[in-house]
Design an enzyme around this catalytic site. Structure first.
Site, PDB file in Angstrom:
ATOM      1  CB  THR A  56      -5.709   8.750 -12.387  1.00 14.70           C
ATOM      2  OG1 THR A  56      -5.210   9.292 -11.151  1.00 14.70           O
ATOM      3  CG2 THR A  56      -6.060   9.898 -13.337  1.00 14.70           C
ATOM      4  N   GLY A  57      -6.252   5.616 -11.568  1.00 16.40           N
ATOM      5  CA  GLY A  57      -5.987   4.506 -10.651  1.00 16.40           C
ATOM      6  C   GLY A  57      -7.252   3.993 -10.002  1.00 16.40           C
TER       7      GLY A  57
ATOM      8  CB  SER B 132      -8.062  -0.943 -11.771  1.00 11.78           C
ATOM      9  OG  SER B 132      -6.737  -0.514 -11.521  1.00 11.78           O
TER      10      SER B 132
ATOM     11  N   GLY C 217      -7.770  -0.439  -4.836  1.00 14.49           N
ATOM     12  CA  GLY C 217      -7.450   0.397  -3.680  1.00 14.49           C
ATOM     13  C   GLY C 217      -8.326   1.634  -3.517  1.00 14.49           C
TER      14      GLY C 217
ATOM     15  N   GLY D  91      -8.643   4.341  -5.302  1.00 15.00           N
ATOM     16  CA  GLY D  91      -9.350   4.790  -6.506  1.00 15.00           C
ATOM     17  C   GLY D  91     -10.621   3.984  -6.749  1.00 15.00           C
TER      18      GLY D  91
ATOM     19  CE1 TYR E  67       3.944   6.739  -2.770  1.00 11.25           C
ATOM     20  CE2 TYR E  67       4.321   7.260  -0.454  1.00 11.25           C
ATOM     21  CZ  TYR E  67       3.447   6.978  -1.499  1.00 11.25           C
ATOM     22  OH  TYR E  67       2.096   6.943  -1.263  1.00 11.25           O
TER      23      TYR E  67
HETATM   24  P1  NAP Z   1      -2.896   0.511  -5.251  1.00 13.66           P
HETATM   25  O1  NAP Z   1      -3.875  -0.301  -4.480  1.00 13.66           O
HETATM   26  O2  NAP Z   1      -1.533  -0.010  -5.529  1.00 13.66           O
HETATM   27  O3  NAP Z   1      -3.602   0.930  -6.636  1.00 13.66           O
HETATM   28  C1  NAP Z   1      -2.908   1.761  -7.521  1.00 13.66           C
HETATM   29  C2  NAP Z   1      -3.829   2.166  -8.640  1.00 13.66           C
HETATM   30  O4  NAP Z   1      -3.118   3.090  -9.484  1.00 13.66           O
HETATM   31  C3  NAP Z   1      -4.241   1.006  -9.516  1.00 13.66           C
HETATM   32  O5  NAP Z   1      -5.541   1.256  -9.996  1.00 13.66           O
HETATM   33  C4  NAP Z   1      -3.220   1.054 -10.642  1.00 13.66           C
HETATM   34  O6  NAP Z   1      -3.663   0.475 -11.861  1.00 13.66           O
HETATM   35  C5  NAP Z   1      -3.098   2.562 -10.798  1.00 13.66           C
HETATM   36  N1  NAP Z   1      -1.849   2.951 -11.460  1.00 13.66           N
HETATM   37  C6  NAP Z   1      -0.570   2.728 -11.049  1.00 13.66           C
HETATM   38  N2  NAP Z   1       0.300   3.224 -11.926  1.00 13.66           N
HETATM   39  C7  NAP Z   1      -0.443   3.751 -12.929  1.00 13.66           C
HETATM   40  C8  NAP Z   1      -0.126   4.377 -14.153  1.00 13.66           C
HETATM   41  N3  NAP Z   1       1.143   4.572 -14.533  1.00 13.66           N
HETATM   42  N4  NAP Z   1      -1.141   4.806 -14.944  1.00 13.66           N
HETATM   43  C9  NAP Z   1      -2.443   4.605 -14.587  1.00 13.66           C
HETATM   44  N5  NAP Z   1      -2.804   4.023 -13.443  1.00 13.66           N
HETATM   45  C10 NAP Z   1      -1.811   3.589 -12.625  1.00 13.66           C
HETATM   46  O7  NAP Z   1      -2.641   1.923  -4.555  1.00 13.66           O
HETATM   47  P2  NAP Z   1      -3.456   2.689  -3.409  1.00 13.66           P
HETATM   48  O8  NAP Z   1      -2.908   2.276  -2.107  1.00 13.66           O
HETATM   49  O9  NAP Z   1      -4.905   2.656  -3.668  1.00 13.66           O
HETATM   50  O10 NAP Z   1      -2.885   4.166  -3.674  1.00 13.66           O
HETATM   51  C11 NAP Z   1      -3.610   5.147  -4.399  1.00 13.66           C
HETATM   52  C12 NAP Z   1      -2.926   6.484  -4.153  1.00 13.66           C
HETATM   53  O11 NAP Z   1      -2.898   6.741  -2.748  1.00 13.66           O
HETATM   54  C13 NAP Z   1      -1.471   6.514  -4.622  1.00 13.66           C
HETATM   55  O12 NAP Z   1      -1.185   7.771  -5.175  1.00 13.66           O
HETATM   56  C14 NAP Z   1      -0.695   6.314  -3.329  1.00 13.66           C
HETATM   57  O13 NAP Z   1       0.596   6.874  -3.386  1.00 13.66           O
HETATM   58  C15 NAP Z   1      -1.582   7.048  -2.353  1.00 13.66           C
HETATM   59  N6  NAP Z   1      -1.373   6.642  -0.961  1.00 13.66           N
HETATM   60  C16 NAP Z   1      -1.566   5.345  -0.564  1.00 13.66           C
HETATM   61  C17 NAP Z   1      -1.327   4.999   0.759  1.00 13.66           C
HETATM   62  C18 NAP Z   1      -1.499   3.588   1.271  1.00 13.66           C
HETATM   63  O14 NAP Z   1      -1.065   3.311   2.407  1.00 13.66           O
HETATM   64  N7  NAP Z   1      -2.095   2.690   0.517  1.00 13.66           N
HETATM   65  C19 NAP Z   1      -0.908   5.972   1.669  1.00 13.66           C
HETATM   66  C20 NAP Z   1      -0.735   7.275   1.234  1.00 13.66           C
HETATM   67  C21 NAP Z   1      -0.977   7.606  -0.088  1.00 13.66           C
HETATM   68  P3  NAP Z   1      -3.432  -1.102 -12.171  1.00 13.66           P
HETATM   69  O15 NAP Z   1      -4.490  -1.835 -11.355  1.00 13.66           O
HETATM   70  O16 NAP Z   1      -3.659  -1.224 -13.639  1.00 13.66           O
HETATM   71  O17 NAP Z   1      -2.052  -1.452 -11.735  1.00 13.66           O
END
Ligand code: NAP
Length: 232
Positions: A7-8, A10, A12, A14, A142
């Site tokens: 999931t997610g 597209s 980062g 994922g 969060y």
């Molecule tokens: P990101 O770059 O913002 O990407 C988020 C991804 O989740 C995108 O593919 C987005 O799709 C998808 N998404 C968001 N809401 C959604 C929904 N309601 N239904 C389906 N898909 C959804 O985030 P990331 O940093 O890669 O984070 C990924 C995970 O790691 C998250 O759970 C985040 O909390 C966790 N995390 C991140 C960090 C960090 O520093 N980056 C640190 C700790 C944990 P769209 O492209 O369509 O918007």
């Protein structure tokens, strides 16, 4: 060849996981919410299948999983973040955070579970955060959702283990993705300096940790920090 649902996928973490699992020869399917261009780019780069579905919407998730078919590995990565004071977090925003970050996992696991139970085999990796472990000021909602994911992971691991299903979790530190776009370079540098390994995390760092948990047959119910030693 296993079917991996991310999931997610597209953007980062994922997207990096989609690339890694595709490179390992798996069939990769990913869900995303709205960013069609990014989803198309990941699909074209990796050969993964993209499904537009809001994880908070149970019907949309069931529809996507019905199209995907049999699932072997589920990576519950989709999440949203919000920075702001507790008193400025509206009830609607609070609910949306829990609907996406926590109920999204409930929806996806329940969509994959019948197949896992039929096969008596399956693997789930959830994505929490170091803030789910220790809490972050100005990220109460969060942090609460990410703490819930840790408890949910442990509970699912205990409940599903007798059915041959493992459930583990990664808890990343600061990873350079769109989610951190609101942080200026000075802040990113300061966090890197405070991180024992001396840098910010990359999406590949987390994807590799997810792959380790998928490939470790005697590991379940564990929370794997991926934070360069920021929280020990
Ligand atoms: P990101 O770059 O913002 O990407 C988020 C991804 O989740 C995108 O593919 C987005 O799709 C998808 N998404 C968001 N809401 C959604 C929904 N309601 N239904 C389906 N898909 C959804 O985030 P990331 O940093 O890669 O984070 C990924 C995970 O790691 C998250 O759970 C985040 O909390 C966790 N995390 C991140 C960090 C960090 O520093 N980056 C640190 C700790 C944990 P769209 O492209 O369509 O918007």
């Amino acid at each position: 060849m296993s079917t991996v649902v991310i999931t997610g996928g597209s953007r980062g973490i994922g997207a990096a996981a989609a690339e890694l699992f595709a490179a390992k020869g798996h069939r990769v399917c990913f869900l995303y919410e709205k960013n069609h261009a990014a989803a198309k780019a990941v699909a074209e780069k990796t050969g993964a299948e993209a499904y537009c579905a809001d994880v908070a919407d149970g019907d949309a998730v069931r529809e996507a999983f019905a199209k995907i078919g049999d699932v072997d590995i589920l990576i519950c990565n989709a999440g949203i973040a919000h920075i702001g004071l507790m008193q400025d977090t509206s009830p609607a925003l609070w609910d949306r955070m829990f609907d996406v970050n926590v109920k999204g996992i409930y929806n996806c696991v329940n969509a994959a579970l019948p197949g896992f139970l039929r096969k008596q085999s399956g693997c789930i990796v959830t994505v929490s955060s170091m803030w789910g472990q220790v809490g972050a000021s100005c990220e109460t909602a969060y942090s609460a959702t990410k703490g819930a994911i840790i408890a949910l992971t442990k509970a699912m691991a205990k409940e599903f283990a007798p059915s041959g299903i493992r459930v583990n979790c990664v808890a990343p530190g600061l990873i350079l993705t769109d989610m951190c776009a609101m942080l200026d370079q000075q802040t990113l540098d300061a966090v890197a300096q405070e991180t024992p390994v001396g840098r910010n995390g990359t999406v590949e760092d987390v994807a590799k940790a997810i792959a380790y948990l998928v490939e470790a047959p005697f590991v379940t119910g564990q929370i794997l920090p991926v934070n360069g030693g920021y929280v020990i």
